[in-house]
Design an enzyme around this catalytic site. Sequence first.
Site, mmCIF file in Angstrom:
data_model
loop_
_atom_site.group_PDB
_atom_site.id
_atom_site.type_symbol
_atom_site.label_atom_id
_atom_site.label_comp_id
_atom_site.label_asym_id
_atom_site.label_seq_id
_atom_site.Cartn_x
_atom_site.Cartn_y
_atom_site.Cartn_z
ATOM 1 N N CYS A 9 43.052 52.971 42.467
ATOM 2 C CA CYS A 9 44.234 52.730 41.632
ATOM 3 C C CYS A 9 43.777 51.902 40.430
ATOM 4 C CB CYS A 9 45.364 52.083 42.425
ATOM 5 S SG CYS A 9 45.070 50.382 42.950
ATOM 6 N N ASN A 12 43.167 47.658 42.103
ATOM 7 C CA ASN A 12 42.677 47.580 43.475
ATOM 8 C C ASN A 12 43.297 46.418 44.247
ATOM 9 O OD1 ASN A 12 39.531 47.057 45.189
ATOM 10 N ND2 ASN A 12 41.049 48.590 45.677
ATOM 11 N N CYS A 14 47.063 46.838 45.011
ATOM 12 C CA CYS A 14 48.331 47.340 45.566
ATOM 13 C C CYS A 14 48.144 48.681 46.281
ATOM 14 C CB CYS A 14 49.390 47.501 44.468
ATOM 15 S SG CYS A 14 49.899 45.975 43.672
ATOM 16 N N ARG A 15 48.095 49.752 45.501
ATOM 17 C CA ARG A 15 48.112 51.097 46.077
ATOM 18 C C ARG A 15 46.828 51.485 46.793
ATOM 19 N NH1 ARG A 15 49.897 54.011 40.675
ATOM 20 N NH2 ARG A 15 48.724 52.228 39.867
ATOM 21 N N SER A 16 45.683 51.265 46.165
ATOM 22 C CA SER A 16 44.440 51.718 46.806
ATOM 23 C C SER A 16 44.091 50.928 48.065
ATOM 24 C CB SER A 16 43.267 51.755 45.814
ATOM 25 O OG SER A 16 43.035 50.509 45.216
ATOM 26 N N ASP A 126 53.161 52.812 40.569
ATOM 27 C CA ASP A 126 52.646 51.448 40.693
ATOM 28 C C ASP A 126 53.790 50.494 41.031
ATOM 29 O OD1 ASP A 126 51.354 49.016 40.504
ATOM 30 O OD2 ASP A 126 50.543 49.384 38.497
#
Length: 162
Positions: A9, A12, A14-16, A126
């Site tokens: 993401c 690095n 939140c999402r990933s 995001d």
Amino acid sequence: MTYSVCFVCTGNICRSPMAEAVFRARVEEAGLGDLVQVDSAGTDGWHEGDGADPRTVSVLREAGYRSAHLARRFEADWFAGLDLVVALDSGHLRALRRLAPTPADAAKVRLLRSYDPTATDPDVPDPYYGEFDGFEECLRMVEAASEGLLDVVREAVERRAA
């Protein structure tokens, strides 16, 4: 030989790292823990060395996932050691494909939601600037795509073993 997957993401945090934790759990549940390496990174280095966003940690913990994480930036030379690079949105997909040293490396980059047959939008949004429920929605999207991704990775691992 280990099959390597890296989720990417922006920062690095939140999402990933969320995708990494969820997919690692799926890999372990499938008995593939010794055959599949799961990691994550960001396209930018703003948060290098930081832990995951506390909202990510909270959502993962509430859902029963374990996560220990330090943010880092994705580097072009990593492509050589990776089998699959999973982008969390279309902007990451474009950035990673531009960063890829070769066309074969660019072909390793895929969108996470492409593994969810019910997805109507290719991107995992995001959640960073939003409320807590955005992180919960992100987790639902990641979980939904992880099953299809696991099927693809399992097939690749089986082909290697044959």
